[in-house]
Motif scaffolding. Structure first.
Motif, short mmCIF file in Angstrom:
data_model
loop_
_atom_site.label_atom_id
_atom_site.label_comp_id
_atom_site.label_asym_id
_atom_site.label_seq_id
_atom_site.Cartn_x
_atom_site.Cartn_y
_atom_site.Cartn_z
N PHE A 40 31.86 10.65 20.93
CA PHE A 40 31.39 11.38 19.76
C PHE A 40 29.90 11.18 19.62
N LYS A 68 23.49 18.57 10.22
CA LYS A 68 24.01 17.44 11.01
C LYS A 68 25.37 17.83 11.55
N LEU A 69 25.60 17.48 12.81
CA LEU A 69 26.85 17.79 13.46
C LEU A 69 27.32 16.58 14.26
N ILE A 70 28.61 16.33 14.24
CA ILE A 70 29.21 15.33 15.12
C ILE A 70 30.06 16.10 16.12
N GLU A 116 26.39 12.38 17.48
CA GLU A 116 25.85 12.97 16.25
C GLU A 116 24.42 13.44 16.52
N PHE A 117 24.06 14.59 15.96
CA PHE A 117 22.69 15.07 16.08
C PHE A 117 22.40 16.06 14.96
N ASN A 144 17.39 13.68 16.60
CA ASN A 144 18.16 12.54 16.09
C ASN A 144 19.50 12.38 16.82
N ILE A 165 25.44 19.29 5.82
CA ILE A 165 26.61 18.97 6.64
C ILE A 165 27.51 20.21 6.74
N LYS A 208 22.36 10.66 18.61
CA LYS A 208 22.83 9.27 18.72
C LYS A 208 24.34 9.24 18.91
N CYS A 234 28.05 8.09 18.15
CA CYS A 234 28.91 7.64 17.04
C CYS A 234 30.02 6.74 17.56
#
Length: 116
Positions: free
Chosen positions: A48, A99-101, A50-51, A61, A4, A63, A65
């Motif tokens: 928002f 992972k980033l939002i 996330e991937f 991934n 993260i 998706k 948020c």
């Protein structure tokens, strides 16, 4: 393992932009097509998404948020999935999965309208 907060955060370079925010903004302004049916709804706020930025810089991934409207959210996700490679995060001098939002401002999206 997915990080993260790696030692060096991943970034996205687009066109002549010099930072992540301006690169993402310009990418969306150039590539996002707002469906005409959504233009009159006057949406405001942020979506928002996330991937994971993989070790090779490609995204996975993807998706939602937090969204605003199902149709609008879907088109934002589709645009994220078409993004070119990112510069991956680095930890211990090695590329790592991160992972980033990412918040996407709806104001950026009004720049283009999808053709009928």
């Amino acid at each position: 393992m997915i990080y993260i907060l790696p030692e060096v955060a991943p970034t996205f370079k687009y066109d002549t932009c010099t930072n992540l925010v301006s690169s993402v903004k310009e990418y969306f302004m150039d590539n996002y097509k707002m469906p005409k049916i959504l233009i009159d709804n006057g949406y405001a706020g942020r979506v928002f998404v996330e991937f994971v930025i993989e070790k090779d810089g490609y995204l996975s991934n993807v998706k939602l948020c937090r969204g605003i409207d199902e149709a609008l959210d879907k088109t934002v996700i589709e645009t994220i999935k078409t993004m070119p490679q990112w510069i991956p995060g680095i930890n211990n001098e090695k590329n790592v999965r991160t992972k980033l939002i990412l918040p996407i401002s709806i104001h950026w999206l009004y720049g283009r309208i999808e053709d009928e």
